[in-house]
Design a protein around this motif. Structure first.
Motif, PDB file in Angstrom:
ATOM      1  N   GLN A   1       0.823  -1.200   0.000  1.00  0.00           N
ATOM      2  CA  GLN A   1       0.000   0.000   0.000  1.00  0.00           C
ATOM      3  C   GLN A   1       0.857   1.249   0.000  1.00  0.00           C
ATOM      4  O   GLN A   1       0.548   2.230  -0.670  1.00  0.00           O
ATOM      5  CB  GLN A   1      -0.932   0.036   1.223  1.00  0.00           C
TER       6      GLN A   1
ATOM      7  N   ARG B   1      -1.843   9.713   6.610  1.00  0.00           N
ATOM      8  CA  ARG B   1      -3.267   9.925   6.326  1.00  0.00           C
ATOM      9  C   ARG B   1      -3.755   8.975   5.242  1.00  0.00           C
ATOM     10  O   ARG B   1      -4.845   8.403   5.338  1.00  0.00           O
ATOM     11  CB  ARG B   1      -3.484  11.384   5.892  1.00  0.00           C
ATOM     12  N   LEU B   2      -2.920   8.759   4.238  1.00  0.00           N
ATOM     13  CA  LEU B   2      -3.330   7.870   3.142  1.00  0.00           C
ATOM     14  C   LEU B   2      -3.441   6.415   3.591  1.00  0.00           C
ATOM     15  O   LEU B   2      -4.293   5.681   3.115  1.00  0.00           O
ATOM     16  CB  LEU B   2      -2.327   7.969   1.987  1.00  0.00           C
ATOM     17  N   LEU B   3      -2.570   6.009   4.472  1.00  0.00           N
ATOM     18  CA  LEU B   3      -2.569   4.611   4.907  1.00  0.00           C
ATOM     19  C   LEU B   3      -3.386   4.399   6.182  1.00  0.00           C
ATOM     20  O   LEU B   3      -3.362   3.318   6.768  1.00  0.00           O
ATOM     21  CB  LEU B   3      -1.140   4.118   5.137  1.00  0.00           C
ATOM     22  N   SER B   4      -4.079   5.432   6.590  1.00  0.00           N
ATOM     23  CA  SER B   4      -4.920   5.327   7.771  1.00  0.00           C
ATOM     24  C   SER B   4      -5.724   4.039   7.703  1.00  0.00           C
ATOM     25  O   SER B   4      -6.228   3.683   6.644  1.00  0.00           O
ATOM     26  CB  SER B   4      -5.859   6.534   7.821  1.00  0.00           C
TER      27      SER B   4
ATOM     28  N   CYS C   1      -3.839  -5.257  -8.096  1.00  0.00           N
ATOM     29  CA  CYS C   1      -4.949  -4.316  -7.931  1.00  0.00           C
ATOM     30  C   CYS C   1      -6.041  -4.571  -8.957  1.00  0.00           C
ATOM     31  O   CYS C   1      -7.223  -4.611  -8.637  1.00  0.00           O
ATOM     32  CB  CYS C   1      -4.415  -2.896  -8.041  1.00  0.00           C
TER      33      CYS C   1
ATOM     34  N   GLU D   1      -9.998  -5.606  -8.474  1.00  0.00           N
ATOM     35  CA  GLU D   1     -11.091  -4.745  -8.937  1.00  0.00           C
ATOM     36  C   GLU D   1     -12.081  -5.524  -9.786  1.00  0.00           C
ATOM     37  O   GLU D   1     -13.287  -5.321  -9.698  1.00  0.00           O
ATOM     38  CB  GLU D   1     -10.518  -3.559  -9.722  1.00  0.00           C
TER      39      GLU D   1
ATOM     40  N   MET E   1     -14.336  -7.548  -7.473  1.00  0.00           N
ATOM     41  CA  MET E   1     -15.150  -6.826  -6.490  1.00  0.00           C
ATOM     42  C   MET E   1     -16.566  -6.532  -6.981  1.00  0.00           C
ATOM     43  O   MET E   1     -17.498  -6.512  -6.212  1.00  0.00           O
ATOM     44  CB  MET E   1     -14.474  -5.504  -6.114  1.00  0.00           C
TER      45      MET E   1
ATOM     46  N   LYS F   1      -9.467  10.448   0.072  1.00  0.00           N
ATOM     47  CA  LYS F   1      -8.191   9.789  -0.160  1.00  0.00           C
ATOM     48  C   LYS F   1      -7.907   8.755   0.914  1.00  0.00           C
ATOM     49  O   LYS F   1      -7.389   7.682   0.631  1.00  0.00           O
ATOM     50  CB  LYS F   1      -7.051  10.821  -0.181  1.00  0.00           C
ATOM     51  N   GLU F   2      -8.237   9.099   2.150  1.00  0.00           N
ATOM     52  CA  GLU F   2      -8.003   8.163   3.248  1.00  0.00           C
ATOM     53  C   GLU F   2      -8.671   6.821   2.982  1.00  0.00           C
ATOM     54  O   GLU F   2      -8.086   5.776   3.176  1.00  0.00           O
ATOM     55  CB  GLU F   2      -8.570   8.722   4.556  1.00  0.00           C
TER      56      GLU F   2
ATOM     57  N   LEU G   1      -7.446   3.866  -0.427  1.00  0.00           N
ATOM     58  CA  LEU G   1      -6.545   2.724  -0.468  1.00  0.00           C
ATOM     59  C   LEU G   1      -7.151   1.444   0.107  1.00  0.00           C
ATOM     60  O   LEU G   1      -6.825   0.347  -0.328  1.00  0.00           O
ATOM     61  CB  LEU G   1      -5.228   3.050   0.234  1.00  0.00           C
ATOM     62  N   GLU G   2      -8.018   1.612   1.072  1.00  0.00           N
ATOM     63  CA  GLU G   2      -8.640   0.424   1.650  1.00  0.00           C
ATOM     64  C   GLU G   2      -9.646  -0.197   0.699  1.00  0.00           C
ATOM     65  O   GLU G   2      -9.959  -1.373   0.809  1.00  0.00           O
ATOM     66  CB  GLU G   2      -9.349   0.810   2.951  1.00  0.00           C
ATOM     67  N   ASP G   3     -10.137   0.616  -0.220  1.00  0.00           N
ATOM     68  CA  ASP G   3     -11.185   0.125  -1.105  1.00  0.00           C
ATOM     69  C   ASP G   3     -10.664  -0.305  -2.467  1.00  0.00           C
ATOM     70  O   ASP G   3     -11.443  -0.708  -3.329  1.00  0.00           O
ATOM     71  CB  ASP G   3     -12.257   1.213  -1.283  1.00  0.00           C
ATOM     72  N   THR G   4      -9.370  -0.216  -2.675  1.00  0.00           N
ATOM     73  CA  THR G   4      -8.839  -0.653  -3.961  1.00  0.00           C
ATOM     74  C   THR G   4      -8.906  -2.164  -4.066  1.00  0.00           C
ATOM     75  O   THR G   4      -9.087  -2.875  -3.082  1.00  0.00           O
ATOM     76  CB  THR G   4      -7.357  -0.261  -4.110  1.00  0.00           C
TER      77      THR G   4
ATOM     78  N   SER H   1      -6.443  -4.304  -1.574  1.00  0.00           N
ATOM     79  CA  SER H   1      -6.757  -4.908  -0.286  1.00  0.00           C
ATOM     80  C   SER H   1      -7.665  -6.115  -0.482  1.00  0.00           C
ATOM     81  O   SER H   1      -7.553  -7.115   0.231  1.00  0.00           O
ATOM     82  CB  SER H   1      -7.443  -3.889   0.617  1.00  0.00           C
TER      83      SER H   1
END
Lengths: 112, 112
Positions: free
Chosen positions: A31, A50-53, A104, A108, A111, B8-9, B12-15, B18
DNA sequence: TGTGATACTAACCCAAAGGAGAGTGTAATG
DNA sequence: CATTACACTCTCCTTTGGGTTAGTATCACA
């Protein structure tokens, strides 16, 4: 038979597979790399956080250190106050992006 | 700004990222899939254990169960004594092989 | 007769990964 | 004058993954 089994046993551990996963396996490494890639330019520490929160300080720091030691990202420190540090992809890191893309893309597709 | 950060936060979790990693992340899942793929036919439990050595019974069982629940492999039991159980790739599992190939290939390139 | 192969399960334990929260020093901002 | 931002580090705690060992039932083979 013994010989064949012995060779086969060691095979999987020696594939490029385990090599790759040793570098990018873990909860946030891919990630992190992908985040920098999507950003199209280096990212600062807190921006990454913040992005990897909901990543923690500790995990982020460990992740970045590991990736730097593996030569996948570089760390650039600006001698300012307040401090500024940027993390960007090295050439080696960039070479991994197509791999991450396939992961990725496959996800997708499934999903929907 | 707040909005953008918020979006943005969660990005990444929704790509698919993951999503994919939830299915094949872990110490042995990719190796298990790849082992079946390399074998070009279903594998029996103990054969898998030898190939994934030094995996333990527990980890192998967990790995196989997870992969089965994810629909990536199927389990076929033959009502024999002594028992015989085969694990093979489903179509979904087969669709992942190209992804695993890129991971393996990248690693092989770097190893030399 | 007893050893090994088969495919597991269950109970227990340990180490490593990860999270939470506090602290650091300076300087710009309100 | 107090707060916020920056890029962390440190300590403590919990969670999780994975290993070890033992045990199950039945049959073939030596």
């Amino acid at each position: 038979m013994e010989d064949i089994d012995y060779i086969k046993e060691n095979r999987l551990e020696d594939t490029g597979f385990s090599y790759t996963l040793n570098l990018i396996g873990g909860k946030y490494k891919m990630q992190a790399l992908y985040a920098i890639s999507l950003n199209h330019s280096p990212l600062r520490y807190n921006a990454m956080k913040r992005l990897l929160s909901p990543i923690s300080f500790k995990s982020l720091t460990n992740t970045l250190k590991d990736l730097e030691h593996s030569g996948l990202i570089y760390r650039k420190e600006y001698p300012q106050i307040p401090p500024k540090v940027e993390y960007g992809l090295t050439d080696l890191g960039k070479s991994l992006i197509p791999v991450l893309d396939t992961i990725c893309t496959w996800g997708e597709k499934q999903m929907k």
